[in-house]
Design a protein around this motif. Structure first.
Motif, PDB file in Angstrom:
ATOM      1  N   CYS A  39       0.828  -1.202   0.000  1.00 53.28           N
ATOM      2  CA  CYS A  39       0.000   0.000   0.000  1.00 53.28           C
ATOM      3  C   CYS A  39       0.869   1.261   0.000  1.00 53.28           C
ATOM      4  O   CYS A  39       0.515   2.268  -0.630  1.00 53.28           O
ATOM      5  CB  CYS A  39      -0.929  -0.006   1.209  1.00 53.28           C
ATOM      6  N   ALA A  40       1.998   1.206   0.702  1.00 59.08           N
ATOM      7  CA  ALA A  40       2.915   2.352   0.696  1.00 59.08           C
ATOM      8  C   ALA A  40       3.455   2.619  -0.699  1.00 59.08           C
ATOM      9  O   ALA A  40       3.734   3.778  -1.052  1.00 59.08           O
ATOM     10  CB  ALA A  40       4.063   2.105   1.681  1.00 59.08           C
ATOM     11  N   PHE A  41       3.622   1.569  -1.509  1.00 56.86           N
ATOM     12  CA  PHE A  41       4.070   1.754  -2.891  1.00 56.86           C
ATOM     13  C   PHE A  41       3.112   2.643  -3.684  1.00 56.86           C
ATOM     14  O   PHE A  41       3.509   3.276  -4.662  1.00 56.86           O
ATOM     15  CB  PHE A  41       4.196   0.407  -3.611  1.00 56.86           C
ATOM     16  N   GLU A  42       1.851   2.674  -3.272  1.00 61.20           N
ATOM     17  CA  GLU A  42       0.864   3.490  -3.981  1.00 61.20           C
ATOM     18  C   GLU A  42       0.944   4.956  -3.586  1.00 61.20           C
ATOM     19  O   GLU A  42       0.292   5.815  -4.200  1.00 61.20           O
ATOM     20  CB  GLU A  42      -0.542   2.949  -3.722  1.00 61.20           C
ATOM     21  N   GLU A  43       1.718   5.256  -2.554  1.00 61.60           N
ATOM     22  CA  GLU A  43       1.922   6.633  -2.119  1.00 61.60           C
ATOM     23  C   GLU A  43       3.196   7.193  -2.764  1.00 61.60           C
ATOM     24  O   GLU A  43       3.864   6.526  -3.537  1.00 61.60           O
ATOM     25  CB  GLU A  43       2.035   6.678  -0.590  1.00 61.60           C
ATOM     26  N   SER A  44       3.520   8.415  -2.412  1.00 67.90           N
ATOM     27  CA  SER A  44       4.731   9.043  -2.922  1.00 67.90           C
ATOM     28  C   SER A  44       5.895   8.670  -2.007  1.00 67.90           C
ATOM     29  O   SER A  44       5.993   9.153  -0.872  1.00 67.90           O
ATOM     30  CB  SER A  44       4.554  10.565  -2.953  1.00 67.90           C
ATOM     31  N   LEU A  45       6.774   7.800  -2.507  1.00 62.59           N
ATOM     32  CA  LEU A  45       7.913   7.346  -1.720  1.00 62.59           C
ATOM     33  C   LEU A  45       9.181   8.085  -2.143  1.00 62.59           C
ATOM     34  O   LEU A  45       9.281   8.553  -3.287  1.00 62.59           O
ATOM     35  CB  LEU A  45       8.108   5.840  -1.905  1.00 62.59           C
ATOM     36  N   PRO A  46      10.156   8.175  -1.251  1.00 69.21           N
ATOM     37  CA  PRO A  46      11.401   8.869  -1.597  1.00 69.21           C
ATOM     38  C   PRO A  46      12.144   8.170  -2.717  1.00 69.21           C
ATOM     39  O   PRO A  46      12.096   6.944  -2.861  1.00 69.21           O
ATOM     40  CB  PRO A  46      12.202   8.834  -0.285  1.00 69.21           C
ATOM     41  N   ILE A  95      14.619   5.257  -1.860  1.00 65.89           N
ATOM     42  CA  ILE A  95      14.179   4.049  -1.152  1.00 65.89           C
ATOM     43  C   ILE A  95      14.982   2.854  -1.626  1.00 65.89           C
ATOM     44  O   ILE A  95      15.291   2.707  -2.814  1.00 65.89           O
ATOM     45  CB  ILE A  95      12.663   3.805  -1.364  1.00 65.89           C
ATOM     46  N   GLY A  96      15.377   2.015  -0.688  1.00 70.38           N
ATOM     47  CA  GLY A  96      16.226   0.881  -1.023  1.00 70.38           C
ATOM     48  C   GLY A  96      15.416  -0.346  -1.393  1.00 70.38           C
ATOM     49  O   GLY A  96      14.313  -0.248  -1.959  1.00 70.38           O
ATOM     50  N   ARG A  97      15.923  -1.512  -1.050  1.00 73.47           N
ATOM     51  CA  ARG A  97      15.268  -2.771  -1.393  1.00 73.47           C
ATOM     52  C   ARG A  97      14.256  -3.162  -0.318  1.00 73.47           C
ATOM     53  O   ARG A  97      14.319  -2.698   0.818  1.00 73.47           O
ATOM     54  CB  ARG A  97      16.315  -3.873  -1.582  1.00 73.47           C
ATOM     55  N   VAL A  98      13.351  -4.043  -0.713  1.00 73.74           N
ATOM     56  CA  VAL A  98      12.280  -4.494   0.173  1.00 73.74           C
ATOM     57  C   VAL A  98      12.311  -6.020   0.238  1.00 73.74           C
ATOM     58  O   VAL A  98      12.343  -6.688  -0.795  1.00 73.74           O
ATOM     59  CB  VAL A  98      10.899  -4.032  -0.336  1.00 73.74           C
ATOM     60  N   VAL A  99      12.303  -6.557   1.461  1.00 69.60           N
ATOM     61  CA  VAL A  99      12.197  -8.002   1.659  1.00 69.60           C
ATOM     62  C   VAL A  99      10.902  -8.283   2.388  1.00 69.60           C
ATOM     63  O   VAL A  99      10.634  -7.700   3.446  1.00 69.60           O
ATOM     64  CB  VAL A  99      13.388  -8.564   2.460  1.00 69.60           C
ATOM     65  N   MET A 100      10.095  -9.172   1.817  1.00 67.00           N
ATOM     66  CA  MET A 100       8.844  -9.598   2.431  1.00 67.00           C
ATOM     67  C   MET A 100       9.015 -11.030   2.931  1.00 67.00           C
ATOM     68  O   MET A 100       9.408 -11.903   2.154  1.00 67.00           O
ATOM     69  CB  MET A 100       7.707  -9.531   1.419  1.00 67.00           C
ATOM     70  N   ASN A 147      -5.874  -9.179  -3.338  1.00 68.97           N
ATOM     71  CA  ASN A 147      -5.874  -9.557  -4.743  1.00 68.97           C
ATOM     72  C   ASN A 147      -6.314  -8.432  -5.675  1.00 68.97           C
ATOM     73  O   ASN A 147      -6.341  -8.612  -6.897  1.00 68.97           O
ATOM     74  CB  ASN A 147      -6.748 -10.798  -4.945  1.00 68.97           C
ATOM     75  N   SER A 148      -6.639  -7.270  -5.087  1.00 67.73           N
ATOM     76  CA  SER A 148      -6.949  -6.093  -5.898  1.00 67.73           C
ATOM     77  C   SER A 148      -5.771  -5.138  -6.003  1.00 67.73           C
ATOM     78  O   SER A 148      -5.812  -4.192  -6.791  1.00 67.73           O
ATOM     79  CB  SER A 148      -8.150  -5.345  -5.299  1.00 67.73           C
ATOM     80  N   LEU A 149      -4.729  -5.388  -5.203  1.00 66.68           N
ATOM     81  CA  LEU A 149      -3.566  -4.501  -5.221  1.00 66.68           C
ATOM     82  C   LEU A 149      -2.737  -4.723  -6.479  1.00 66.68           C
ATOM     83  O   LEU A 149      -2.660  -5.839  -6.993  1.00 66.68           O
ATOM     84  CB  LEU A 149      -2.700  -4.737  -3.983  1.00 66.68           C
ATOM     85  N   PRO A 150      -2.075  -3.670  -6.974  1.00 68.49           N
ATOM     86  CA  PRO A 150      -1.247  -3.828  -8.173  1.00 68.49           C
ATOM     87  C   PRO A 150       0.039  -4.590  -7.892  1.00 68.49           C
ATOM     88  O   PRO A 150       0.413  -4.819  -6.732  1.00 68.49           O
ATOM     89  CB  PRO A 150      -0.943  -2.380  -8.571  1.00 68.49           C
ATOM     90  N   ALA A 151       0.707  -4.985  -8.959  1.00 71.70           N
ATOM     91  CA  ALA A 151       2.007  -5.651  -8.848  1.00 71.70           C
ATOM     92  C   ALA A 151       3.027  -4.692  -8.252  1.00 71.70           C
ATOM     93  O   ALA A 151       2.790  -3.479  -8.145  1.00 71.70           O
ATOM     94  CB  ALA A 151       2.458  -6.115 -10.230  1.00 71.70           C
ATOM     95  N   ALA A 152       4.172  -5.233  -7.892  1.00 66.11           N
ATOM     96  CA  ALA A 152       5.258  -4.378  -7.412  1.00 66.11           C
ATOM     97  C   ALA A 152       5.640  -3.403  -8.515  1.00 66.11           C
ATOM     98  O   ALA A 152       5.744  -3.786  -9.685  1.00 66.11           O
ATOM     99  CB  ALA A 152       6.460  -5.232  -7.022  1.00 66.11           C
ATOM    100  N   PRO A 153       5.816  -2.135  -8.191  1.00 66.41           N
ATOM    101  CA  PRO A 153       6.187  -1.172  -9.232  1.00 66.41           C
ATOM    102  C   PRO A 153       7.525  -1.518  -9.868  1.00 66.41           C
ATOM    103  O   PRO A 153       8.390  -2.128  -9.227  1.00 66.41           O
ATOM    104  CB  PRO A 153       6.240   0.157  -8.471  1.00 66.41           C
ATOM    105  N   GLY A 154       7.680  -1.123 -11.112  1.00 69.79           N
ATOM    106  CA  GLY A 154       8.866  -1.514 -11.866  1.00 69.79           C
ATOM    107  C   GLY A 154      10.176  -1.059 -11.257  1.00 69.79           C
ATOM    108  O   GLY A 154      11.200  -1.726 -11.426  1.00 69.79           O
ATOM    109  N   HIS A 155      10.175   0.068 -10.536  1.00 65.53           N
ATOM    110  CA  HIS A 155      11.420   0.572  -9.959  1.00 65.53           C
ATOM    111  C   HIS A 155      11.782  -0.112  -8.651  1.00 65.53           C
ATOM    112  O   HIS A 155      12.888   0.052  -8.146  1.00 65.53           O
ATOM    113  CB  HIS A 155      11.292   2.074  -9.702  1.00 65.53           C
ATOM    114  N   ALA A 156      10.846  -0.880  -8.081  1.00 64.37           N
ATOM    115  CA  ALA A 156      11.067  -1.480  -6.764  1.00 64.37           C
ATOM    116  C   ALA A 156      11.793  -2.812  -6.884  1.00 64.37           C
ATOM    117  O   ALA A 156      11.485  -3.625  -7.751  1.00 64.37           O
ATOM    118  CB  ALA A 156       9.738  -1.674  -6.051  1.00 64.37           C
TER     119      ALA A 156
END
Length: 223
Positions: A88-95, A98-103, A140-149
């Motif tokens: 959900c944070a990806f849908e906001e304006s991030l710096p 921003i580095g890498r993300v591990v889930m 299941n309604s959320l978008p894929a990971a953004p291309g820059h992430a």
């Protein structure tokens, strides 16, 4: 003398999952500190509101930390529902920095356990309802990971909360499987090793590529 970017440490913001506390992430944070990172445990109330509200607050915190100028990069490591908050944070304006993300054990395509609980006991919490694995669910309604992430996903072999196939995220850079259960895997050296590997290199360590004397899951991961 002012610090250059190369002189500044990298920060990892760690997020817990639903019904949990930030201190659950402390053992993993300690292992990552021994790998040279600065860590911050980010807590939030997980049973009310919505993942989108949590994600909005998370994005604001990430922007604040990046704007402080204290860190060369700001990474995120999220467990379970914390990963959905990050999506959900990806849908906001991030710096931009921003580095890498591990889930870790993320219900990216929903959790069968959440579906069962909401069916049997009603709406225990709005956020739990959003984690269902039904086709029309919130996750299941959320978008894929953004291309820059750069997103890496770690699944756990004995997970009874999120099925292996439900951990995958469209747009992920890499995916791996570690030993352990949904939550207990957080406290293993193998998990810490894989997190550090992805944050450094953007991919996970394969068993056949583990350096001599430091196999995946060895105690050497804790320093």
């Amino acid at each position: 003398m002012p610090q250059t970017a190369a002189d500044k440490p990298e920060l990892i913001v760690l997020l817990h999952g639903i019904g949990s506390t930030r201190w659950l992430m402390w053992p993993l944070a300690r292992r990552l500190q021994r790998e040279g990172y600065v860590t911050r445990l980010w807590g939030y109330f997980s049973l009310r509101g919505s993942n989108r509200d949590i994600g909005r607050r998370l994005a604001s915190e990430l922007n604040r930390l990046a704007a402080s100028g204290d860190y060369s990069r700001v990474h995120v490591v999220a467990h379970s529902m914390g990963s959905i908050a990050m999506r959900c944070a990806f849908e906001e304006s991030l710096p931009t920095g921003i580095g890498r993300v591990v889930m870790i054990a993320p219900p990216n395509r929903g959790s069968h356990a959440a579906t069962r609980l909401t069916r049997l006991r009603g709406l225990l919490s709005p956020t739990l309802y959003e984690l269902r694995d039904t086709p029309d669910s919130f996750v299941n309604s959320l978008p894929a990971a953004p291309g820059h992430a750069e997103v890496g996903v770690i699944a756990t072999r004995l997970d009874r909360v999120v099925a292996l196939e439900s951990t995958h995220l469209d747009g992920q850079r890499d995916h791996c499987l570690v030993e352990g259960m949904h939550t207990a895997a957080l406290w293993t050296s193998e998990c810490a090793l894989q997190v550090a590997q992805f944050l450094r290199h953007g991919q996970f360590l394969r068993a056949e590529a583990a350096p001599a004397g430091r196999p995946v899951g060895s105690a050497a991961a804790s320093g």
